[in-house]
Design an enzyme around this catalytic site. Structure first.
Site, PDB file in Angstrom:
ATOM      1  CD  GLU A 284      -3.237  -0.422   2.124  1.00 16.38           C
ATOM      2  OE1 GLU A 284      -4.305  -1.040   2.079  1.00 16.38           O
ATOM      3  OE2 GLU A 284      -2.980   0.377   3.040  1.00 16.38           O
ATOM      4  CG  HIS A 305       8.734 -29.262  -0.407  1.00 15.39           C
ATOM      5  ND1 HIS A 305       9.310 -30.488  -0.652  1.00 15.39           N
ATOM      6  CD2 HIS A 305       9.492 -28.684   0.560  1.00 15.39           C
ATOM      7  CE1 HIS A 305      10.352 -30.652   0.150  1.00 15.39           C
ATOM      8  NE2 HIS A 305      10.478 -29.567   0.904  1.00 15.39           N
ATOM      9  CE  LYS A 419     -12.566   0.465   1.161  1.00 10.78           C
ATOM     10  NZ  LYS A 419     -11.985   1.452   2.049  1.00 10.78           N
TER      11      LYS A 419
END
Ligand code: PA5
Length: 444
Positions: A284, A305, A419
């Site tokens: 951010e 792995h 949003k």
């Protein structure tokens, strides 16, 4: 007090000392920009002197400890509701310090601290409410804006359950809100309902807020030593910042040489959520204006792995920063087996950590040979003090690094885009025009 340490020696296969020296000069200028408050986003620098200010003003720490004690007296479980910067710091510290298989010990007198509001998973919330049913639980609801949808949904559901099971008065005694001093729905609801509240300072952004009540209250609630955490951070604040400068300078020099992704590596599964906290802090702060190192994280040797192949031989645009814990808390020795059917007697008598350290060294050598520069941050042990140091170290370094990159490290304008679409799709009042536009777009 020992101190965490940064080692950049194994980046020198990809960049030169001269690159790092040049970047160090810039890093020092950026440090000055942070410390003098002369750069973009300078109204969000409250985190910079937070540790020393907290130590100087004992009243807030005492109030947090008293509130944690009161919740412990009334609750067996405390649900910490928040998302992003309003949960990741506490989650990272709790995971790092808790017993993996017995994070909650009833005999300790501390409640079990769990998390909600960090997703909108219906099954997650159903199962959480089912788990809480009939239990003595409390809520710490955390939102700086006081209007974030995910925690607001979780809070509405859990508050409703608490009121139904305990009655309004007892529910109000078991809810603590951490939010803005004046603004937002959570502030007005807290004032109306009479909840105990703590304030998130205006000048501390969400991802920098772990050393405010946002992180300190849940951490104290779970029974950990917030004074040691703050003291560790304060020691780092008082240091000459050599390590933060070196880390910021080296990662920027690597970025400029074409290494666009940084992988934060741990060899200790308790640090998984520390990686999540770090990703938010760096992602951010730096990912804007079409720039920024992409922050990723892995848990080794587990992910060797799964992701090991890519890291060893995929596109050569990555570098690694390893969090290396020097001394584990417990000792486990590999036993000798007379039959040796598994062929493991060659490591019999060794501590598990000796094997882990050889895995760490072997991985570093393989990755450096494969073109992945490697930085290493040594942490003497996993405790409150060193976590406090690490938190402040990364916060300081991201301020320096963001300014070196030429961005404002303290805003997050891009977080709003999803949003707006979500509210438009859900026909939130005030978003009528967006709803019309998004429906038309979907109908095309
Ligand atoms: O760092 C940020 O600003 C965000 O990740 C916020 O912490 C997150 O969106 C939660 O916001 P709030 O605390 O306002 O609910």
């Amino acid at each position: 007090m020992k101190q965490i340490k940064v080692d950049i020696t194994d980046t020198l296969s990809a960049i030169t000392r001269a690159d790092i020296d040049a970047a160090m000069t810039e890093a020092r200028q950026s440090l000055e920009t942070v410390d003098t408050g002369s750069g973009a986003g300078n109204d969000f620098l409250g985190w910079n002197h937070l540790p020393s200010q907290l130590l100087a003003d004992n009243a807030l720490i005492e109030r947090i400890e008293e509130t944690a004690k009161r919740l412990a007296e009334k609750c067996k479980v405390v649900v910490c509701i928040g998302i992003g910067g309003s949960y990741l710091g506490a989650k990272a510290v709790l995971e790092a310090l808790s017993d993996t298989f017995a994070p909650y010990r009833p005999e300790s007198g501390h409640p079990r601290v769990i998390f909600a509001g960090q997703n909108i998973g219906e099954d997650y919330l159903y199962e959480l409410m089912d788990y809480l049913h009939g239990k003595e639980f409390g809520i710490i609801v955390i939102s700086k804006s006081g209007t974030t949808t995910e925690p607001a949904i979780a809070f509405r559901l859990l508050k409703d359950q608490l009121v139904k099971e305990q009655g309004a008065e007892k529910a109000a005694e078991r809810i603590v809100a951490v939010t803005d001093a004046k603004r937002g729905a959570l502030r007005s609801m807290s004032d109306t309902e009479g909840y105990t509240t703590f304030v998130i300072p205006d000048n501390v952004g969400g991802r920098f807020s772990v050393l405010t009540p946002v992180g300190l209250l849940p951490i104290a609630c779970a029974g950990f030593d917030i004074r040691a955490l703050i003291a560790g951070a304060a020691a780092m604040e008082a240091s000459d910042q050599t390590d933060s400068l070196l880390y910021a300078a080296t990662r920027n020099a690597l970025y400029r040489s074409g290494k666009k992704t940084e992988i934060l590596v741990n060899f200790c599964p308790k640090l998984h959520y520390f990686g999540e906290w770090w990703k938010q802090l760096y992602g951010e702060s730096e990912g804007k204006d079409n720039k920024g190192i992409f922050p990723a994280s892995v848990d080794f040797t587990t992910d060797l792995h799964s992701m090991g192949q890519w890291i060893q031989q995929g596109e050569r645009t990555i570098f690694e920063t390893v969090l290396s814990v020097e001394t584990p808390e417990h000792e486990v020795v590999i036993p000798t087996d007379n039959d040796n059917l598994d062929g493991l007697n060659f490591i019999a008598g060794k501590r598990v950590d000796e094997v882990n350290k050889m895995a760490e060294l072997g991985t570093k050598m393989a990755h450096v040979d494969g073109g992945v520069p490697n930085m290493r941050i040594t942490i003497p042990a996993l405790n409150e003090t060193y976590l406090g140091q690490l938190i402040y170290f990364f916060e300081k370094a991201v301020g320096i690094s963001g300014y070196m990159l030429g961005v404002n490290p303290f805003d997050q304008p891009g977080v709003e885009a999803y949003k707006r679409n979500m509210f438009a799709l859900l026909a939130k009042p005030g978003y009528e025009k967006d709803t019309e536009a998004i429906n038309a777009r979907l109908a095309r």
